[in-house]
Write a protein that holds these residues in place. Structure first.
Motif, short mmCIF file in Angstrom:
data_model
loop_
_atom_site.label_atom_id
_atom_site.label_comp_id
_atom_site.label_asym_id
_atom_site.label_seq_id
_atom_site.Cartn_x
_atom_site.Cartn_y
_atom_site.Cartn_z
N VAL A 375 12.55 9.02 3.24
CA VAL A 375 13.24 9.95 3.11
C VAL A 375 12.96 11.54 2.20
O VAL A 375 12.32 12.17 1.97
CB VAL A 375 14.41 9.49 2.19
CG1 VAL A 375 15.09 10.87 1.23
CG2 VAL A 375 14.89 8.75 3.31
N ASP A 376 11.91 10.38 0.93
CA ASP A 376 10.91 11.17 -0.33
C ASP A 376 9.06 11.26 0.13
O ASP A 376 8.88 11.43 -0.30
CB ASP A 376 10.45 10.20 -1.63
CG ASP A 376 12.47 10.30 -2.32
OD1 ASP A 376 12.73 11.22 -2.92
OD2 ASP A 376 12.36 9.35 -2.41
N GLY A 377 8.99 11.88 1.72
CA GLY A 377 7.74 12.16 1.80
C GLY A 377 7.42 11.60 2.29
O GLY A 377 7.67 9.76 2.29
N ILE A 378 5.78 11.66 2.81
CA ILE A 378 4.84 10.27 2.86
C ILE A 378 4.08 9.34 1.79
O ILE A 378 4.93 9.99 0.42
CB ILE A 378 3.47 11.37 3.30
CG1 ILE A 378 2.50 11.59 1.66
CG2 ILE A 378 3.42 12.38 4.60
CD1 ILE A 378 1.26 12.19 2.52
N PHE A 379 3.98 8.65 2.39
CA PHE A 379 3.54 7.07 0.91
C PHE A 379 2.71 5.94 1.74
O PHE A 379 2.96 5.60 2.97
CB PHE A 379 4.89 6.17 0.33
CG PHE A 379 5.42 5.68 1.15
CD1 PHE A 379 5.65 4.47 1.52
CD2 PHE A 379 6.48 6.13 2.09
CE1 PHE A 379 6.22 3.23 2.59
CE2 PHE A 379 7.72 5.59 2.64
CZ PHE A 379 7.52 3.92 3.16
N ARG A 380 1.79 5.43 1.29
CA ARG A 380 1.08 4.40 1.78
C ARG A 380 1.35 3.64 0.71
O ARG A 380 1.27 3.63 -0.73
CB ARG A 380 0.05 4.94 2.02
CG ARG A 380 -1.41 5.73 1.40
CD ARG A 380 -1.96 6.03 1.58
NE ARG A 380 -2.88 7.09 1.21
CZ ARG A 380 -4.63 7.32 1.48
NH1 ARG A 380 -4.83 7.17 2.10
NH2 ARG A 380 -5.39 7.55 0.59
N PHE A 381 0.74 2.57 0.85
CA PHE A 381 0.64 1.00 0.07
C PHE A 381 -0.96 0.90 0.14
O PHE A 381 -1.33 0.85 0.75
CB PHE A 381 1.41 0.12 -0.04
CG PHE A 381 2.05 -0.16 0.46
CD1 PHE A 381 2.94 0.05 -0.77
CD2 PHE A 381 3.14 0.33 1.92
CE1 PHE A 381 4.86 0.08 -0.58
CE2 PHE A 381 4.92 0.34 1.94
CZ PHE A 381 5.60 0.27 0.70
N ARG A 382 -1.02 0.52 -1.33
CA ARG A 382 -3.06 -0.07 -1.17
C ARG A 382 -3.00 -1.33 -1.33
O ARG A 382 -1.46 -1.92 -1.55
CB ARG A 382 -2.87 0.49 -3.12
CG ARG A 382 -3.33 1.83 -2.82
CD ARG A 382 -4.19 2.01 -4.33
NE ARG A 382 -4.40 3.63 -4.71
CZ ARG A 382 -3.63 4.27 -5.63
NH1 ARG A 382 -1.93 3.87 -6.27
NH2 ARG A 382 -4.02 5.77 -5.89
N ALA A 383 -4.18 -2.58 -0.98
CA ALA A 383 -4.26 -3.52 -1.02
C ALA A 383 -3.69 -4.12 -2.34
O ALA A 383 -3.82 -4.76 -2.24
CB ALA A 383 -5.80 -4.06 -1.26
N ASP A 384 -3.94 -3.72 -3.53
CA ASP A 384 -3.46 -4.25 -4.35
C ASP A 384 -1.88 -4.19 -5.08
O ASP A 384 -1.56 -4.51 -6.30
CB ASP A 384 -4.17 -3.39 -6.18
CG ASP A 384 -3.55 -2.01 -6.05
OD1 ASP A 384 -2.89 -1.23 -5.09
OD2 ASP A 384 -3.96 -1.34 -7.08
N GLY A 385 -1.33 -3.87 -3.90
CA GLY A 385 0.29 -3.83 -4.10
C GLY A 385 0.71 -2.50 -4.37
O GLY A 385 2.03 -2.39 -4.79
#
Length: 415
Positions: A375-385
């Protein structure tokens, strides 16, 4: 959220129509889940048992828990402070509604949400996580607060179950315990980078002397030199005492006169007073770029003439507007700003399951470097959470804010 958080940041990233909202896009390869489902549908079925041989009885599906959403075969825990007091319970209900809405909007979601009340406490979150996993949860969405994410995360890690929580406190993030929330560090990095790209080189920060101030100050100190700027000075002020603004402004005055950018990461009741205090200390504010964070996404601040021209980073507002319209039509009330987190958390899990089944919920899948569209655009997770989000640059003026630099549509370039 952190233990004393209020919903952070501003609005969101768009989906053009309801039909397209039903597909949560995994950005890798720019393919939709429909492709993955079609591939799965081409798999051969198991051959029928041979005539005359005894057949085993069909396995019975486990009984559906009383407080659950959906009937899919893969169970996901949803931990919320539904039984907490005050605003926490109201926000929890909005998050639950949003999760339910995501289930109805995602075509063919093969998941079932096990809704657990953590009561807003660490022991409650620990017990809720344990119960959800004992009932077959392959992943956990929530909880909301830092101490509850830490408690539930400990259980989830011990059992090898990924958790996607809503706290803004990065201290509770780690491998396997991910934060989907709006992190203030991302706000700071995006806004500072934009200012530097427009030629700003000398930066001064005047920050609140609290936990939030410590987080954004650290991000400020790290980002400014990384983009070729100089931190000319940083001053802190005690929160809740307007008189301290003048003292901080006096201490910052010499550096602020040399600076061409001033970082003021506070809310609408503080920022105009700090600007006034700087002017009273002899700082000519003309031509200086004011920079804020998601706390600036407030109509009260937009109405302050002294903040006109200031910038802050936030999700594109269009997505949250569209989300809010659908939410109001369904529930007859306004969603809390963070309700989109529950929607995107559910859509994320549904996408992973629909793509590769219950074994698709892995750390590697969650950490997909191409990210996801919510909903709020693109996102991704890093390995550190922790997470990265694609944010727009908003500029204050004429009683509102407007986009002056759009949110990126992919992580191919710098945010």
């Amino acid at each position: 959220m952190s233990d004393d958080d209020h919903p952070a940041s501003g609005p969101s990233g768009p989906f053009p129509a309801r039909a397209s909202r039903r597909t949560f896009l995994v950005m890798a390869g720019a393919t939709t889940l429909g492709t993955a489902l079609s591939a799965c549908g081409s798999m051969p079925e198991s051959p029928p048992p041979q005539a005359g041989l005894p057949t085993e009885p069909a396995p019975q599906m486990p009984q559906q828990p009383a407080n659950s959403i959906g009937t899919g075969s893969v169970r996901i825990g949803l931990l919320l402070p539904l039984g907490a007091s005050g605003n926490a319970a109201l926000a929890a209900q909005s998050l639950r509604n949003s999760a339910e809405m995501a289930m109805s909007e995602f075509t063919g979601a093969n998941i079932q949400l096990l809704v657990k009340d953590d009561g807003g406490t660490g022991p409650g979150a620990q017990a809720a996580a344990q119960q959800a996993i004992d009932e077959g949860a392959r992943a956990i969405i929530g909880p909301v607060f830092a101490h509850t994410v830490a408690a539930a995360g400990q259980v989830a890690r011990q059992r090898g179950v990924p958790l996607v929580g809503f706290s803004t406190d990065t201290n509770v993030a780690t491998q396997g315990v991910y934060l989907l929330s709006f992190l203030p560090q991302t706000d700071v990095e995006r806004a500072i980078r934009y200012a530097a790209s427009r030629g700003r080189r000398g930066f001064v920060g005047i920050v609140p002397d609290n936990a939030y101030g410590s987080v954004v100050e650290a991000a400020f100190r790290e980002t400014v030199p990384a983009v070729g700027g100089r931190v000319l000075g940083i001053e802190r002020y005690a929160t809740g005492d307007g008189g301290k603004y003048a003292e901080a402004a006096q201490r910052a005055a010499a550096s602020a006169r040399e600076a061409d950018a001033i970082f003021l990461p506070d809310a609408a009741d503080a920022v105009p007073q700090i600007i006034q205090a700087l002017a009273a200390a002899g700082v000519n504010m003309s031509g200086k770029q004011l920079i804020g964070t998601g706390l600036w996404d407030d109509r009260r601040l937009f109405a302050a003439p002294s903040v006109a021209g200031g910038i802050f980073a936030a999700p594109d507002p269009a997505g949250f507007r569209a989300f809010s319209e659908r939410y109001r039509a369904r529930y007859g009330q306004e969603p809390v700003r963070t309700a989109t987190l529950a929607h995107d958390g559910v859509s994320l899990m549904a996408a992973l399951v629909n793509a590769k089944g219950e074994m698709g919920i892995t750390d590697a899948a969650i950490q997909n470097p191409s990210g996801f569209i919510g909903v709020d655009g693109i996102f991704r997770f890093r390995a550190d959470g922790t997470n990265q989000r694609g944010l727009a640059i908003m500029q204050v003026g004429n009683g509102t804010s407007q986009i002056i630099d759009p949110a990126p549509r992919s992580f191919a370039g710098a945010i």
